[in-house]
Design an enzyme around this catalytic site. Structure first.
Site, PDB file in Angstrom:
ATOM      1  N   SER A   1      -1.495   8.102  19.658  1.00  0.00           N
ATOM      2  CA  SER A   1      -0.550   8.975  20.384  1.00  0.00           C
ATOM      3  C   SER A   1       0.657   8.121  20.722  1.00  0.00           C
ATOM      4  CB  SER A   1      -1.215   9.456  21.677  1.00  0.00           C
ATOM      5  OG  SER A   1      -0.286  10.086  22.528  1.00  0.00           O
TER       6      SER A   1
ATOM      7  N   TYR B   1      -6.688   8.365  29.961  1.00  0.00           N
ATOM      8  CA  TYR B   1      -6.218   8.773  28.629  1.00  0.00           C
ATOM      9  C   TYR B   1      -5.396   7.653  27.998  1.00  0.00           C
ATOM     10  CZ  TYR B   1      -4.013  11.294  24.803  1.00  0.00           C
ATOM     11  OH  TYR B   1      -3.592  11.669  23.547  1.00  0.00           O
TER      12      TYR B   1
HETATM   13  N1  LIG Z   1      -1.525  17.640  21.310  1.00  0.00           N
HETATM   14  C1  LIG Z   1      -0.825  16.574  21.646  1.00  0.00           C
HETATM   15  O1  LIG Z   1       0.214  16.678  22.338  1.00  0.00           O
HETATM   16  C2  LIG Z   1      -1.262  15.208  21.168  1.00  0.00           C
HETATM   17  C3  LIG Z   1      -0.307  14.166  21.203  1.00  0.00           C
HETATM   18  C4  LIG Z   1      -0.686  12.903  20.784  1.00  0.00           C
HETATM   19  C5  LIG Z   1      -1.969  12.663  20.329  1.00  0.00           C
HETATM   20  N2  LIG Z   1      -2.881  13.680  20.300  1.00  0.00           N
HETATM   21  C6  LIG Z   1      -4.233  13.366  19.817  1.00  0.00           C
HETATM   22  O2  LIG Z   1      -4.501  14.134  18.646  1.00  0.00           O
HETATM   23  C7  LIG Z   1      -5.908  14.301  18.494  1.00  0.00           C
HETATM   24  C8  LIG Z   1      -6.215  15.764  18.219  1.00  0.00           C
HETATM   25  O3  LIG Z   1      -5.866  16.527  19.356  1.00  0.00           O
HETATM   26  P1  LIG Z   1      -5.208  17.980  19.260  1.00  0.00           P
HETATM   27  O4  LIG Z   1      -3.879  17.891  19.901  1.00  0.00           O
HETATM   28  O5  LIG Z   1      -5.318  18.547  17.914  1.00  0.00           O
HETATM   29  O6  LIG Z   1      -6.143  18.736  20.321  1.00  0.00           O
HETATM   30  P2  LIG Z   1      -7.177  19.957  20.199  1.00  0.00           P
HETATM   31  O7  LIG Z   1      -6.529  21.121  19.551  1.00  0.00           O
HETATM   32  O8  LIG Z   1      -7.755  20.101  21.577  1.00  0.00           O
HETATM   33  O9  LIG Z   1      -8.291  19.384  19.192  1.00  0.00           O
HETATM   34  C9  LIG Z   1      -9.182  18.379  19.560  1.00  0.00           C
HETATM   35  C10 LIG Z   1     -10.302  18.315  18.547  1.00  0.00           C
HETATM   36  O10 LIG Z   1     -11.199  17.262  18.937  1.00  0.00           O
HETATM   37  C11 LIG Z   1     -12.506  17.762  18.856  1.00  0.00           C
HETATM   38  N3  LIG Z   1     -13.424  17.069  19.752  1.00  0.00           N
HETATM   39  C12 LIG Z   1     -13.333  16.882  21.094  1.00  0.00           C
HETATM   40  N4  LIG Z   1     -14.423  16.256  21.539  1.00  0.00           N
HETATM   41  C13 LIG Z   1     -15.221  16.040  20.451  1.00  0.00           C
HETATM   42  C14 LIG Z   1     -16.494  15.442  20.274  1.00  0.00           C
HETATM   43  N5  LIG Z   1     -17.199  14.938  21.288  1.00  0.00           N
HETATM   44  N6  LIG Z   1     -17.011  15.389  19.012  1.00  0.00           N
HETATM   45  C15 LIG Z   1     -16.332  15.899  17.960  1.00  0.00           C
HETATM   46  N7  LIG Z   1     -15.119  16.481  18.078  1.00  0.00           N
HETATM   47  C16 LIG Z   1     -14.591  16.554  19.316  1.00  0.00           C
HETATM   48  C17 LIG Z   1     -12.404  19.240  19.189  1.00  0.00           C
HETATM   49  O11 LIG Z   1     -13.484  19.945  18.580  1.00  0.00           O
HETATM   50  P3  LIG Z   1     -14.754  20.558  19.343  1.00  0.00           P
HETATM   51  O12 LIG Z   1     -14.371  20.825  20.761  1.00  0.00           O
HETATM   52  O13 LIG Z   1     -15.059  21.808  18.554  1.00  0.00           O
HETATM   53  O14 LIG Z   1     -15.813  19.509  19.177  1.00  0.00           O
HETATM   54  C18 LIG Z   1     -11.097  19.603  18.486  1.00  0.00           C
HETATM   55  O15 LIG Z   1     -11.348  19.943  17.151  1.00  0.00           O
HETATM   56  C19 LIG Z   1      -6.551  13.760  19.781  1.00  0.00           C
HETATM   57  O16 LIG Z   1      -7.044  12.455  19.538  1.00  0.00           O
HETATM   58  C20 LIG Z   1      -5.376  13.722  20.744  1.00  0.00           C
HETATM   59  O17 LIG Z   1      -5.542  12.780  21.775  1.00  0.00           O
HETATM   60  C21 LIG Z   1      -2.551  14.948  20.703  1.00  0.00           C
END
Ligand SMILES: NC(=O)c1ccc[n+]([C@@H]2O[C@H](COP(=O)([O-])OP(=O)(O)OC[C@H]3O[C@@H](n4cnc5c(N)ncnc54)[C@H](OP(=O)(O)O)[C@@H]3O)[C@@H](O)[C@H]2O)c1
Length: 277
Positions: A133, A146
């Protein structure tokens, strides 16, 4: 030549879901894993194989990697994407919540990597793509756990890049800025539950507004754009070590390098206040 094989963790929504789709559309045989298997149903028509995966459960991680190897006998790319944002004041949050944050964002990523490495090493090639991130470079109040996990992902990935280079395995870091996914809502809800009513309530209200703003398409990046960086990391002949991606990602990371801490602190405070409105 056989199609390259990719595993994407956390593929039930957001960045993981879009990355699985884009990799499949570009010639990869994709295995998508997450806890909510039903949410990955829409991936199946594209030929994506869907498996249950909990990155805090060793048997679940072993099961997924074993299933892929039994089917394909190879793993070319691992996209470590599963993650969430645990926000709240350090004082008020249970340490167990901090451990849960590390279990998913760091130890899950490390364990999945351990499980694919023997196959990649034997093949003399492979790519580990870690979704960090811009929060692995900068920081916000009430985001201690985080940011600690994402800073850890940055350090782990840099060290691992050197460790795996002699074995022909590349390590790439993706650094998304605010992206329109379910992430912001989940993070804001947890923040208000842990710190919405105590001595940090005013800061918590502001930060909750900032986190919720990640869901605004006008100011945030679409997950398809982040998936584009994942595809580049997976396919470029000479992939970059890190891909800052999305609105403001490059500026935020460049300013962090240039500005002294206290000036950067002030800039973060002013910008967050403005976003909170
Ligand atoms: N959105 C942002 O602004 C942003 C910015 C920078 C970085 N990121 C990073 O990008 C990545 C993806 O996030 P996103 O934004 O796409 O959020 P999201 O839509 O909430 O997706 C998160 C994914 O992680 C999975 N997950 C959570 N806990 C898990 C576990 N214990 N085992 C397996 N899967 C798990 C969830 O699936 P299930 O709940 O179905 O298991 C979901 O598919 C994360 O690492 C996040 O920190 C996000």
């Amino acid at each position: 030549m056989a199609q390259p094989v990719a595993i994407v963790t956390g593929a039930s929504t957001g960045i993981g879901f879009e990355s699985a789709k884009l990799l499949a559309a570009n010639g990869f045989t994709v295995y998508a894993g997450a806890r909510r298997v039903d949410r990955m149903e829409p991936l199946k028509p594209q030929g994506i194989k869907v498996l249950p995966l909990d990155v805090t459960d060793d048997a679940s991680m072993q099961g997924m990697v074993a299933a892929v190897l039994a089917d394909q006998g190879r793993i070319d790319v691992l996209v470590n994407n599963a993650g969430f944002g645990s926000f709240g004041s350090l004082e008020e949050m249970e340490l167990a919540e901090g451990r849960r944050q590390f279990d998913v964002n760091v130890f899950g990523l490390a364990r999945m990597t351990q499980l694919v490495l023997p196959t990649m090493r034997a093949a003399g090639r492979g790519r580990i793509i870690n979704i960090s991130s811009i929060g692995g470079k900068f920081y916000e109040p009430l985001g201690t756990w985080y940011h600690a996990t994402k800073f850890a992902v940055e350090g782990l990935s840099d060290a691992l890049r050197l460790e795996l280079k002699p074995h022909g395995i590349r390590v790439c870091i993706i650094e998304p800025a605010s992206t329109v996914t379910e992430w912001g809502g989940i993070a804001a809800e947890g923040l208000l539950a842990s710190s919405g009513g105590g001595p940090y309530a005013a800061q918590a209200r502001d930060m909750a507004a900032v986190l919720a703003s990640t869901e605004r398409p006008a100011t945030s990046t679409r997950p398809e754009v982040v998936a584009g960086a994942v595809l580049q990391a997976a396919t470029a002949a000479r992939p970059r070590t890190r891909y800052p991606v999305g609105r403001g990602a490059r500026a935020i990371t460049a300013l962090r390098r240039l500005l002294p801490d206290r000036v950067y602190d002030l800039a973060v405070t002013v910008v967050l206040k403005r976003i909170a409105g």
